[in-house]
Design a protein around this motif. Structure first.
Motif, PDB file in Angstrom:
ATOM      1  N   UNK A  86      12.174  11.334   6.273  1.00 42.82           N
ATOM      2  CA  UNK A  86      12.743  12.668   6.178  1.00 42.82           C
ATOM      3  C   UNK A  86      14.267  12.598   6.123  1.00 42.82           C
ATOM      4  N   UNK A  87      14.886  13.605   5.526  1.00 46.50           N
ATOM      5  CA  UNK A  87      16.332  13.735   5.573  1.00 46.50           C
ATOM      6  C   UNK A  87      16.748  13.851   7.043  1.00 46.50           C
ATOM      7  N   UNK A  88      17.812  13.144   7.410  1.00 41.18           N
ATOM      8  CA  UNK A  88      18.230  13.092   8.807  1.00 41.18           C
ATOM      9  C   UNK A  88      18.459  14.493   9.380  1.00 41.18           C
ATOM     10  N   UNK A  89      17.895  14.748  10.562  1.00 39.56           N
ATOM     11  CA  UNK A  89      18.031  15.993  11.307  1.00 39.56           C
ATOM     12  C   UNK A  89      17.506  17.204  10.529  1.00 39.56           C
ATOM     13  N   UNK A 108      17.346  17.474  15.501  1.00 39.82           N
ATOM     14  CA  UNK A 108      16.980  16.083  15.756  1.00 39.82           C
ATOM     15  C   UNK A 108      15.729  15.948  16.625  1.00 39.82           C
ATOM     16  N   UNK A 109      14.961  17.032  16.804  1.00 44.29           N
ATOM     17  CA  UNK A 109      13.772  16.958  17.662  1.00 44.29           C
ATOM     18  C   UNK A 109      12.824  15.848  17.218  1.00 44.29           C
ATOM     19  N   UNK A 110      12.634  15.698  15.908  1.00 39.71           N
ATOM     20  CA  UNK A 110      11.714  14.679  15.402  1.00 39.71           C
ATOM     21  C   UNK A 110      12.198  13.267  15.722  1.00 39.71           C
ATOM     22  N   UNK A 111      13.510  13.094  15.903  1.00 38.13           N
ATOM     23  CA  UNK A 111      14.063  11.769  16.221  1.00 38.13           C
ATOM     24  C   UNK A 111      14.029  11.477  17.711  1.00 38.13           C
ATOM     25  N   UNK A 140      29.001  22.755  15.158  1.00 35.40           N
ATOM     26  CA  UNK A 140      29.656  23.502  14.087  1.00 35.40           C
ATOM     27  C   UNK A 140      28.923  23.487  12.772  1.00 35.40           C
ATOM     28  N   UNK A 141      27.602  23.569  12.790  1.00 31.00           N
ATOM     29  CA  UNK A 141      26.852  23.577  11.528  1.00 31.00           C
ATOM     30  C   UNK A 141      27.144  24.858  10.768  1.00 31.00           C
ATOM     31  N   UNK A 142      27.337  24.732   9.495  1.00 30.16           N
ATOM     32  CA  UNK A 142      27.536  25.932   8.694  1.00 30.16           C
ATOM     33  C   UNK A 142      26.233  26.327   8.006  1.00 30.16           C
ATOM     34  N   UNK A 143      26.259  27.465   7.346  1.00 32.15           N
ATOM     35  CA  UNK A 143      25.047  28.007   6.743  1.00 32.15           C
ATOM     36  C   UNK A 143      24.478  27.083   5.683  1.00 32.15           C
ATOM     37  N   UNK A 144      25.353  26.462   4.891  1.00 35.64           N
ATOM     38  CA  UNK A 144      24.884  25.564   3.822  1.00 35.64           C
ATOM     39  C   UNK A 144      24.129  24.381   4.412  1.00 35.64           C
ATOM     40  N   UNK A 145      24.667  23.830   5.501  1.00 35.65           N
ATOM     41  CA  UNK A 145      24.035  22.686   6.146  1.00 35.65           C
ATOM     42  C   UNK A 145      22.644  23.054   6.652  1.00 35.65           C
ATOM     43  N   UNK A 146      22.536  24.202   7.291  1.00 36.96           N
ATOM     44  CA  UNK A 146      21.235  24.652   7.801  1.00 36.96           C
ATOM     45  C   UNK A 146      20.241  24.836   6.654  1.00 36.96           C
TER      46      UNK A 146
END
Length: 508
Positions: free
Chosen positions: A235-238, A303-306, A186-192
């Motif tokens: 980096x900022x998480x995710x 989360x690919x980098x994690x 449920x990611x919203x536009x602001x989060x992305x």
């Protein structure tokens, strides 16, 4: 003095050794575009990895970015970093420069890089050369472009996931996936947008033909590595990472034709640069080796980098890359450390005329906080900056004034520590209060002494002495024992020993 490995570093090294033991003398499988199952594996196991071929990027932007790379290389402002790996100093095979928001830093392998600012409205930053400023402006333009493309890729990923589409992704260019499949909560536009808001780019350059030794990739047999397997740090998480790749023209083009003519060639073509991906510590899933041609871009989403690791596999020609990141800057900006220093010096009362200082509060928690900030500014900022020599002056003057201010504030903190020591030595201080103060500060002063020894030794190391004059590490701040301008000695051995004795006497 050898630094003790952190628990995380010990765990990572143990995992690596266990994996190599399991492999014995065999290679894990990996796939390239020549393999039939390559795209299916990409879709199933690497869904948050997106590649945009060069043809999808505006030609004018290609020209500007590639000219900017060459400008910075011409002026010699990409530097090999003397980093700390498992307690040892190692010179990176890749030369780098950090460009980004004014006052930002980025830390990797125990090394803090200080951003050369990209030009901002109202800034009066002076650059070493006018075309260095132009190059920084170009990378800001590239940053804006990649941010838009990252958001688009992320939105497509979310839309496909919501629609539960399970088909081979649309391609841009003849071969490569445009997007993969993803799982989002449920990611919203602001989060992305926040997780695509790149605040720095780390530029890289390497000419493999001038490197006498490059490590072999240890798990898959992919060949020479320019950068070993890793997760990007700090980096900022995710958050997303976007990379623009530019390898100079040369044997790459011939190799591509030969590869098409000779599909039986096993593994990846060693003349072409590749980025390798694998699932962390997984010996079942094949890795990927993705060829990178001039002007290609790739994106690591969510989360690919994690969950995955990546490496850079060297080709034949020299290569630049611009790696755009959302650096975790909560404790890594000039604004942050400036505020921390102001908090520490709030407890200092300067005596008019004499130049002496006293302390407003002797509360152990207040004194402990002051000594923590003292260590932070000395070892995370001042020594990190000067360990890299005078390289930043060649790029711009942005960090000159902040570092001067930090050094002045640090000197006040030295005076504050001296004032604390006067108190614990005073016969007028009650024993219980003295013990509380000693308990609050002793570990921090011990750490300060140990870190000063370590940084001093690093500056005198054999590898440090091989660097060019403007890149040679400077042990700063440093002063001799009887310097009249300094209230305390550089070497705190005797003071730490004295404080330990006072604490032991009180407990006896």
């Amino acid at each position: 003095m050898k630094r003790t490995q952190t628990a995380e570093e010990r765990e990572r090294e143990a995992k690596k050794l266990r994996l190599l033991e399991e492999l014995e003398d065999t290679w894990l499988p990996y796939l390239t575009p020549k393999d039939d199952e390559f795209y299916q594996q990409w879709q199933l196991k690497y869904p948050k990895l997106v590649l945009r071929e060069s043809s999808s990027v505006p030609e004018g932007l290609h020209r500007e970015v590639q000219a900017a790379f060459l400008t910075l290389h011409k002026h010699g402002v990409l530097f090999r970093d003397l980093v700390r790996v498992q307690g040892k100093d190692v010179l990176t095979p890749v030369s780098r420069i950090l460009i980004g928001n004014p006052g930002c830093t980025y830390k990797y392998l125990n090394t803090r890089l200080f951003a050369v600012p990209w030009p901002t409205k109202g800034s009066n930053t002076r650059y070493g050369e006018a075309d260095i400023a132009t190059a920084c402006q170009t990378f800001l333009k590239l940053n804006d472009y990649l941010q838009v493309k990252t958001i688009q890729a992320w939105e497509e990923l979310v839309a496909k996931d919501k629609a539960n589409i399970n088909v081979v992704p649309v391609c841009i260019g003849p071969d490569f996936p445009r997007v993969g499949m993803g799982s989002f909560d449920g990611q919203d536009e602001v989060d992305i947008r926040n997780r695509s808001a790149y605040n720095v780019t780390l530029l890289n350059f390497m000419d493999p033909q001038k490197m006498p030794y490059l490590k072999e990739e240890p798990y898959f047999g992919m060949g020479k590595m320019a950068v070993s397997w890793h997760h990007d740090e700090n980096l900022v998480e995710r958050s997303a990472v976007a990379v623009y790749s530019y390898s100079l023209e040369g044997p790459e083009e011939e190799s591509e034709e030969e590869e098409e003519e000779n599909p039986q060639l096993e593994g990846r073509d060693p003349d072409i640069w590749h980025v390798g991906f694998k699932i962390s510590w997984d010996i079942e899933t094949p890795g990927l080796a993705i060829p990178l041609h001039q002007g290609d871009c790739y994106f690591m989403l969510d989360d690919l980098n994690a969950t995955h690791q990546h490496c850079v596999l060297a080709g034949f020609p020299p290569r630049f890359s611009s790696t755009h990141r959302v650096a975790e800057c909560s404790t890594g900006t000039w604004g942050y450390i400036s505020q921390r220093c102001q908090l520490a010096v709030q407890n200092i009362r300067e005596e008019a005329g004499s130049g002496d200082v006293s302390l407003k509060s002797l509360e152990p928690a207040v004194l402990k906080q002051g000594e923590e900030i003292h260590n932070e500014v000395e070892f995370e900022w001042l020594r990190q900056f000067w360990f890299q020599g005078s390289r930043y002056k060649r790029c711009s003057n942005w960090w000159c004034q902040p570092m001067t201010q930090l050094e002045d504030l640090w000197r006040k903190m030295e005076s504050a520590t001296n004032a604390v020591l006067r108190e614990v030595r005073s016969a007028e201080v009650p024993v219980e209060q003295r013990n509380e103060i000693l308990t609050a500060i002793l570990a921090l002063l011990t750490t300060r002494q140990n870190l000063r020894r370590e940084w001093h030794a690093r500056c005198q190391s054999r590898i440090a002495r091989t660097l060019p004059a403007d890149q040679k590490p400077e042990c700063r701040p440093y002063w001799e024992k009887d310097d009249p301008l300094m209230p305390l000695p550089f070497d705190l051995t005797d003071i730490v020993s004295e404080l330990r004795s006072l604490l032991l006497e009180a407990k006896a």
